[in-house]
Scaffold this active site. Structure first.
Site, mmCIF file in Angstrom:
data_model
loop_
_atom_site.group_PDB
_atom_site.id
_atom_site.type_symbol
_atom_site.label_atom_id
_atom_site.label_comp_id
_atom_site.label_asym_id
_atom_site.label_seq_id
_atom_site.Cartn_x
_atom_site.Cartn_y
_atom_site.Cartn_z
ATOM 1 N N ARG A 147 0.854 -1.182 0.000
ATOM 2 C CA ARG A 147 0.000 0.000 0.000
ATOM 3 C C ARG A 147 0.890 1.233 0.000
ATOM 4 O O ARG A 147 1.915 1.273 0.701
ATOM 5 C CB ARG A 147 -0.916 0.032 1.228
ATOM 6 C CG ARG A 147 -2.087 -0.961 1.169
ATOM 7 C CD ARG A 147 -3.115 -0.583 0.081
ATOM 8 N NE ARG A 147 -4.229 -1.516 0.011
ATOM 9 C CZ ARG A 147 -4.296 -2.582 -0.797
ATOM 10 N NH1 ARG A 147 -3.278 -2.852 -1.612
ATOM 11 N NH2 ARG A 147 -5.354 -3.339 -0.820
ATOM 12 N N GLU A 159 -3.826 7.365 -4.694
ATOM 13 C CA GLU A 159 -3.965 6.777 -6.035
ATOM 14 C C GLU A 159 -5.184 7.377 -6.697
ATOM 15 O O GLU A 159 -6.230 7.464 -6.045
ATOM 16 C CB GLU A 159 -4.128 5.259 -5.934
ATOM 17 C CG GLU A 159 -2.855 4.590 -5.447
ATOM 18 C CD GLU A 159 -2.969 3.072 -5.331
ATOM 19 O OE1 GLU A 159 -4.030 2.530 -5.676
ATOM 20 O OE2 GLU A 159 -2.016 2.445 -4.905
ATOM 21 N N HIS A 163 -1.118 0.400 -9.977
ATOM 22 C CA HIS A 163 -1.700 -0.623 -9.079
ATOM 23 C C HIS A 163 -2.285 -1.792 -9.880
ATOM 24 O O HIS A 163 -3.487 -2.067 -9.819
ATOM 25 C CB HIS A 163 -2.775 -0.004 -8.158
ATOM 26 C CG HIS A 163 -2.990 -0.814 -6.908
ATOM 27 N ND1 HIS A 163 -3.418 -0.248 -5.726
ATOM 28 C CD2 HIS A 163 -2.841 -2.143 -6.659
ATOM 29 C CE1 HIS A 163 -3.539 -1.209 -4.803
ATOM 30 N NE2 HIS A 163 -3.197 -2.361 -5.349
HETATM 31 C C1 DGY Z 1 -5.127 -6.222 -3.173
HETATM 32 O O1 DGY Z 1 -5.903 -7.120 -3.535
HETATM 33 O O2 DGY Z 1 -5.144 -5.748 -2.034
HETATM 34 C C2 DGY Z 1 -4.131 -5.742 -4.153
HETATM 35 O O3 DGY Z 1 -3.586 -4.538 -3.780
HETATM 36 C C3 DGY Z 1 -4.739 -5.673 -5.519
HETATM 37 O O4 DGY Z 1 -3.727 -5.506 -6.458
#
Ligand code: DGY
Length: 321
Positions: free
Chosen positions: A239, A268, A287
Protein backbone atom coordinates in the site's frame (compact mmCIF):
# COMPACT_ATOMS: atom_id res chain seq x y z
CA UNK A 1 -38.71 -10.01 -4.34
CA UNK A 2 -34.99 -10.84 -4.33
CA UNK A 3 -32.42 -9.33 -1.99
CA UNK A 4 -30.28 -6.54 -3.35
CA UNK A 5 -26.50 -6.54 -3.76
CA UNK A 6 -24.62 -3.38 -4.71
CA UNK A 7 -21.39 -3.88 -6.68
CA UNK A 8 -19.31 -0.73 -6.87
CA UNK A 9 -17.73 -1.47 -10.29
CA UNK A 10 -17.99 -3.88 -13.19
CA UNK A 11 -16.09 -7.00 -12.11
CA UNK A 12 -15.50 -10.20 -14.12
CA UNK A 13 -18.63 -12.10 -15.20
CA UNK A 14 -17.49 -15.19 -13.28
CA UNK A 15 -18.57 -13.43 -10.06
CA UNK A 16 -21.49 -11.40 -11.38
CA UNK A 17 -23.07 -14.54 -12.83
CA UNK A 18 -23.07 -16.25 -9.41
CA UNK A 19 -24.58 -13.21 -7.77
CA UNK A 20 -27.25 -12.75 -10.45
CA UNK A 21 -28.48 -16.33 -9.88
CA UNK A 22 -29.65 -15.34 -6.40
CA UNK A 23 -29.90 -11.59 -6.03
CA UNK A 24 -31.10 -8.41 -7.60
CA UNK A 25 -27.63 -7.13 -8.54
CA UNK A 26 -27.05 -3.40 -8.97
CA UNK A 27 -23.67 -2.82 -10.64
CA UNK A 28 -22.12 0.66 -10.86
CA UNK A 29 -21.50 0.95 -14.60
CA UNK A 30 -19.11 3.88 -14.87
CA UNK A 31 -15.35 3.75 -15.37
CA UNK A 32 -14.65 5.88 -12.29
CA UNK A 33 -15.83 4.77 -8.83
CA UNK A 34 -19.09 6.09 -7.40
CA UNK A 35 -18.53 9.35 -5.53
CA UNK A 36 -19.56 9.50 -1.90
CA UNK A 37 -23.09 10.68 -2.60
CA UNK A 38 -23.69 7.97 -5.19
CA UNK A 39 -22.22 5.26 -2.94
CA UNK A 40 -24.42 6.31 0.00
CA UNK A 41 -27.48 6.37 -2.19
CA UNK A 42 -26.95 3.16 -4.20
CA UNK A 43 -26.07 1.01 -1.17
CA UNK A 44 -29.47 1.67 0.43
CA UNK A 45 -31.43 -1.51 1.05
CA UNK A 46 -28.57 -3.88 0.07
CA UNK A 47 -27.96 -7.11 2.00
CA UNK A 48 -24.50 -7.26 0.50
CA UNK A 49 -21.92 -4.77 -0.72
CA UNK A 50 -19.13 -5.77 -3.11
CA UNK A 51 -16.49 -3.07 -2.69
CA UNK A 52 -13.14 -2.21 -4.25
CA UNK A 53 -10.00 -1.08 -2.47
CA UNK A 54 -10.70 2.45 -3.69
CA UNK A 55 -14.10 2.61 -1.88
CA UNK A 56 -14.00 3.91 1.71
CA UNK A 57 -16.45 1.73 3.59
CA UNK A 58 -17.11 3.23 7.02
CA UNK A 59 -20.04 3.55 9.44
CA UNK A 60 -21.66 6.20 7.24
CA UNK A 61 -21.89 3.68 4.39
CA UNK A 62 -23.14 0.93 6.73
CA UNK A 63 -25.80 3.32 8.14
CA UNK A 64 -26.81 4.34 4.62
CA UNK A 65 -27.20 0.68 3.61
CA UNK A 66 -29.54 -0.04 6.52
CA UNK A 67 -29.86 -2.76 9.18
CA UNK A 68 -30.39 -5.57 6.63
CA UNK A 69 -26.73 -5.30 5.45
CA UNK A 70 -25.17 -8.72 6.18
CA UNK A 71 -21.91 -8.78 4.29
CA UNK A 72 -19.16 -6.65 2.76
CA UNK A 73 -16.96 -8.46 0.24
CA UNK A 74 -13.81 -6.59 -0.74
CA UNK A 75 -12.57 -7.37 -4.25
CA UNK A 76 -8.96 -7.39 -2.94
CA UNK A 77 -6.80 -9.10 -0.40
CA UNK A 78 -6.07 -5.78 1.37
CA UNK A 79 -8.93 -4.29 3.38
CA UNK A 80 -7.58 -1.07 4.88
CA UNK A 81 -10.44 0.74 3.10
CA UNK A 82 -13.01 -0.91 5.40
CA UNK A 83 -13.79 -0.15 9.05
CA UNK A 84 -13.75 -3.85 9.91
CA UNK A 85 -14.23 -3.38 13.67
CA UNK A 86 -17.38 -1.32 13.11
CA UNK A 87 -18.75 -3.87 10.65
CA UNK A 88 -18.14 -6.83 12.96
CA UNK A 89 -19.72 -4.91 15.87
CA UNK A 90 -22.86 -4.62 13.74
CA UNK A 91 -22.86 -8.28 12.82
CA UNK A 92 -21.79 -7.57 9.23
CA UNK A 93 -19.35 -10.17 7.86
CA UNK A 94 -16.30 -8.79 6.03
CA UNK A 95 -14.49 -10.89 3.44
CA UNK A 96 -11.52 -10.53 1.12
CA UNK A 97 -9.80 -12.53 -1.63
CA UNK A 98 -6.56 -14.04 -0.27
CA UNK A 99 -4.24 -16.51 -2.03
CA UNK A 100 -5.65 -16.28 -5.56
CA UNK A 101 -3.71 -13.11 -6.36
CA UNK A 102 -0.52 -14.08 -4.57
CA UNK A 103 1.43 -15.09 -7.68
CA UNK A 104 0.10 -12.30 -9.85
CA UNK A 105 1.16 -9.73 -7.26
CA UNK A 106 4.50 -11.42 -6.63
CA UNK A 107 5.16 -11.43 -10.40
CA UNK A 108 4.52 -7.69 -10.44
CA UNK A 109 6.99 -7.22 -7.59
CA UNK A 110 9.66 -9.25 -9.41
CA UNK A 111 9.02 -7.24 -12.59
CA UNK A 112 9.51 -4.03 -10.65
CA UNK A 113 12.73 -5.34 -9.09
CA UNK A 114 14.19 -5.97 -12.55
CA UNK A 115 12.85 -2.70 -13.93
CA UNK A 116 14.41 -0.82 -11.01
CA UNK A 117 17.75 -2.58 -10.90
CA UNK A 118 18.26 -2.37 -14.70
CA UNK A 119 16.95 1.14 -15.54
CA UNK A 120 13.95 -0.01 -17.62
CA UNK A 121 12.08 3.24 -16.98
CA UNK A 122 14.76 5.59 -18.33
CA UNK A 123 15.74 3.11 -21.08
CA UNK A 124 12.19 2.90 -22.44
CA UNK A 125 11.93 6.68 -22.39
CA UNK A 126 15.29 6.97 -24.18
CA UNK A 127 13.96 4.89 -27.08
CA UNK A 128 10.56 6.57 -27.14
CA UNK A 129 12.06 10.09 -27.05
CA UNK A 130 14.58 9.36 -29.85
CA UNK A 131 17.52 9.71 -27.44
CA UNK A 132 18.99 6.27 -28.23
CA UNK A 133 22.08 7.32 -30.18
CA UNK A 134 24.50 4.42 -29.81
CA UNK A 135 25.44 1.30 -27.82
CA UNK A 136 26.89 2.61 -24.57
CA UNK A 137 29.77 0.78 -22.87
CA UNK A 138 29.32 2.64 -19.59
CA UNK A 139 25.76 3.93 -19.93
CA UNK A 140 22.55 2.63 -18.29
CA UNK A 141 24.49 0.35 -15.97
CA UNK A 142 22.47 -1.50 -13.37
CA UNK A 143 23.24 -4.21 -10.84
CA UNK A 144 23.32 -8.02 -10.98
CA UNK A 145 20.85 -9.81 -8.72
CA UNK A 146 22.66 -13.13 -8.43
CA UNK A 147 23.64 -13.91 -4.87
CA UNK A 148 22.54 -10.51 -3.54
CA UNK A 149 20.39 -10.04 -0.43
CA UNK A 150 16.61 -9.74 -0.63
CA UNK A 151 14.80 -8.13 2.31
CA UNK A 152 11.11 -8.97 2.61
CA UNK A 153 9.31 -6.55 4.90
CA UNK A 154 6.22 -8.47 6.08
CA UNK A 155 6.76 -12.15 5.31
CA UNK A 156 3.24 -13.29 4.46
CA UNK A 157 1.87 -15.15 1.45
CA UNK A 158 2.94 -12.58 -1.17
CA UNK A 159 6.32 -11.92 0.45
CA UNK A 160 7.05 -15.66 0.45
CA UNK A 161 6.04 -15.94 -3.22
CA UNK A 162 8.43 -13.11 -4.11
CA UNK A 163 11.21 -14.82 -2.16
CA UNK A 164 10.47 -18.14 -3.91
CA UNK A 165 10.80 -16.52 -7.35
CA UNK A 166 13.93 -14.50 -6.56
CA UNK A 167 15.69 -17.32 -4.70
CA UNK A 168 14.76 -19.83 -7.41
CA UNK A 169 15.70 -17.52 -10.29
CA UNK A 170 18.65 -15.59 -8.93
CA UNK A 171 19.87 -17.44 -5.83
CA UNK A 172 19.22 -14.42 -3.63
CA UNK A 173 19.78 -14.65 0.13
CA UNK A 174 16.71 -13.80 2.17
CA UNK A 175 16.25 -11.76 5.33
CA UNK A 176 12.77 -10.79 6.48
CA UNK A 177 10.65 -9.15 9.13
CA UNK A 178 7.48 -10.60 10.52
CA UNK A 179 5.46 -10.30 13.73
CA UNK A 180 6.23 -13.89 14.69
CA UNK A 181 9.00 -16.41 13.89
CA UNK A 182 8.45 -18.43 10.68
CA UNK A 183 10.41 -21.69 10.94
CA UNK A 184 8.99 -22.97 7.64
CA UNK A 185 10.29 -19.85 5.86
CA UNK A 186 13.69 -20.10 7.55
CA UNK A 187 13.89 -23.68 6.32
CA UNK A 188 12.57 -23.14 2.77
CA UNK A 189 14.83 -20.19 1.96
CA UNK A 190 17.61 -20.58 4.56
CA UNK A 191 16.27 -17.20 5.58
CA UNK A 192 16.84 -15.15 8.71
CA UNK A 193 14.24 -13.12 10.59
CA UNK A 194 15.80 -9.77 11.50
CA UNK A 195 14.79 -6.33 12.79
CA UNK A 196 13.65 -3.73 10.27
CA UNK A 197 16.90 -1.80 10.80
CA UNK A 198 19.02 -4.88 10.11
CA UNK A 199 16.99 -5.69 7.02
CA UNK A 200 17.30 -2.17 5.61
CA UNK A 201 21.03 -1.97 6.17
CA UNK A 202 21.79 -5.45 4.74
CA UNK A 203 19.48 -5.71 1.71
CA UNK A 204 20.26 -4.97 -1.92
CA UNK A 205 16.57 -5.41 -2.82
CA UNK A 206 13.82 -4.45 -0.37
CA UNK A 207 10.28 -5.60 -1.13
CA UNK A 208 7.36 -4.31 0.97
CA UNK A 209 4.47 -6.63 1.82
CA UNK A 210 3.05 -5.27 5.03
CA UNK A 211 -0.57 -4.22 5.68
CA UNK A 212 -1.28 -0.52 5.97
CA UNK A 213 -2.39 0.38 9.48
CA UNK A 214 -1.51 2.96 12.15
CA UNK A 215 1.74 1.16 12.98
CA UNK A 216 2.93 0.80 9.39
CA UNK A 217 1.91 4.21 7.99
CA UNK A 218 5.17 5.84 6.74
CA UNK A 219 7.25 3.03 8.26
CA UNK A 220 9.78 3.77 5.51
CA UNK A 221 10.78 7.42 5.89
CA UNK A 222 13.94 9.58 6.00
CA UNK A 223 15.61 7.64 8.83
CA UNK A 224 14.97 4.32 7.10
CA UNK A 225 16.26 5.47 3.69
CA UNK A 226 19.40 6.81 5.39
CA UNK A 227 20.40 3.34 6.59
CA UNK A 228 19.89 1.60 3.22
CA UNK A 229 22.81 0.71 0.94
CA UNK A 230 23.51 3.15 -1.93
CA UNK A 231 22.85 0.33 -4.43
CA UNK A 232 19.52 -0.59 -2.76
CA UNK A 233 16.29 -0.78 -4.72
CA UNK A 234 12.95 -0.67 -2.96
CA UNK A 235 9.77 -2.12 -4.40
CA UNK A 236 6.27 -1.52 -3.04
CA UNK A 237 3.34 -3.70 -4.10
CA UNK A 238 1.58 -3.39 -0.73
CA UNK A 239 0.00 0.00 0.00
CA UNK A 240 1.34 3.45 -0.92
CA UNK A 241 0.93 4.80 2.63
CA UNK A 242 3.61 2.46 3.99
CA UNK A 243 6.24 4.72 2.35
CA UNK A 244 6.68 8.42 3.09
CA UNK A 245 6.73 9.62 -0.53
CA UNK A 246 8.52 12.93 0.26
CA UNK A 247 11.32 10.93 1.88
CA UNK A 248 11.36 8.53 -1.08
CA UNK A 249 11.68 11.44 -3.51
CA UNK A 250 14.66 12.89 -1.57
CA UNK A 251 16.36 9.50 -1.33
CA UNK A 252 15.98 8.85 -5.07
CA UNK A 253 16.82 12.38 -6.21
CA UNK A 254 19.98 12.59 -4.10
CA UNK A 255 20.93 8.95 -4.93
CA UNK A 256 20.86 7.85 -1.28
CA UNK A 257 19.40 4.67 -2.84
CA UNK A 258 19.64 3.41 -6.41
CA UNK A 259 16.04 3.09 -7.57
CA UNK A 260 12.44 2.30 -6.68
CA UNK A 261 9.55 0.39 -8.25
CA UNK A 262 6.04 1.25 -7.11
CA UNK A 263 2.80 -0.49 -7.93
CA UNK A 264 1.03 1.53 -5.25
CA UNK A 265 1.15 5.20 -4.31
CA UNK A 266 -0.48 7.55 -1.83
CA UNK A 267 -2.86 8.79 -3.01
CA UNK A 268 -3.97 6.78 -6.03
CA UNK A 269 -3.87 7.82 -8.76
CA UNK A 270 -0.59 9.66 -8.24
CA UNK A 271 -1.32 13.41 -8.51
CA UNK A 272 -0.23 15.16 -11.72
CA UNK A 273 2.22 17.37 -9.81
CA UNK A 274 3.94 14.54 -7.92
CA UNK A 275 7.72 15.00 -8.38
CA UNK A 276 8.12 11.20 -8.39
CA UNK A 277 6.85 11.24 -11.97
CA UNK A 278 9.97 13.09 -13.12
CA UNK A 279 12.56 10.73 -11.68
CA UNK A 280 14.51 8.44 -14.03
CA UNK A 281 15.10 5.97 -11.22
CA UNK A 282 11.47 5.50 -10.20
CA UNK A 283 9.23 3.07 -12.10
CA UNK A 284 5.55 3.54 -11.28
CA UNK A 285 2.69 1.24 -12.26
CA UNK A 286 -1.01 2.03 -11.77
CA UNK A 287 -1.70 -0.62 -9.08
CA UNK A 288 -1.84 -3.60 -11.43
CA UNK A 289 -0.53 -6.18 -8.93
CA UNK A 290 -3.48 -8.58 -9.24
CA UNK A 291 -4.40 -7.64 -12.81
CA UNK A 292 -4.36 -10.99 -14.58
CA UNK A 293 -7.44 -12.58 -16.17
CA UNK A 294 -7.01 -15.64 -13.94
CA UNK A 295 -6.59 -13.80 -10.65
CA UNK A 296 -9.42 -11.35 -11.26
CA UNK A 297 -11.83 -14.16 -12.24
CA UNK A 298 -11.00 -16.04 -9.05
CA UNK A 299 -11.31 -12.87 -6.95
CA UNK A 300 -14.77 -12.22 -8.42
CA UNK A 301 -15.93 -15.75 -7.58
CA UNK A 302 -14.61 -15.52 -4.01
CA UNK A 303 -16.26 -12.16 -3.41
CA UNK A 304 -19.56 -13.55 -4.73
CA UNK A 305 -19.24 -16.65 -2.52
CA UNK A 306 -18.66 -14.41 0.49
CA UNK A 307 -21.83 -12.45 -0.18
CA UNK A 308 -23.92 -15.55 -0.90
CA UNK A 309 -22.94 -17.03 2.48
CA UNK A 310 -23.31 -13.76 4.38
CA UNK A 311 -26.78 -13.06 3.02
CA UNK A 312 -28.07 -16.33 4.49
CA UNK A 313 -26.33 -15.82 7.83
CA UNK A 314 -23.76 -18.58 7.20
CA UNK A 315 -20.05 -18.17 8.00
CA UNK A 316 -18.35 -16.68 5.00
CA UNK A 317 -15.68 -18.80 3.29
CA UNK A 318 -13.04 -16.04 3.08
CA UNK A 319 -13.29 -13.77 6.13
CA UNK A 320 -10.67 -11.03 6.64
CA UNK A 321 -8.02 -12.03 9.19
C1 DGY B 1 -5.13 -6.22 -3.17
O1 DGY B 1 -5.90 -7.12 -3.53
O2 DGY B 1 -5.14 -5.75 -2.03
C2 DGY B 1 -4.13 -5.74 -4.15
O3 DGY B 1 -3.59 -4.54 -3.78
C3 DGY B 1 -4.74 -5.67 -5.52
O4 DGY B 1 -3.73 -5.51 -6.46
Amino acid sequence: MRNKIFVTRIIPDAGLKLLREQFDVDVWQEFLPPNREALLSRVQGAVGLLSLLSDRIDTEVMDAAGPQLRGIANFAVGFNNIDVAAAIARGIAVGNTPDVLTDATADTAVGLVIAAVRHFQSSILQVRNLQWKTWEPIGQLGHDLNGKTLGIVGMGRIGAAVARKLVGGWGMKVVYTSRSPKPEIDKEFSATRVSLEQLLSQSDVISLHTDLNEQTKHMISHREFAIMKPNAVIVNTARGGVVDQDALYSALKSKVIFAAGLDVTDPEPLPADSPLRELDNCTILPHIGSATFEARDRMAVMAAQNLIAASTGKSIPFPVR
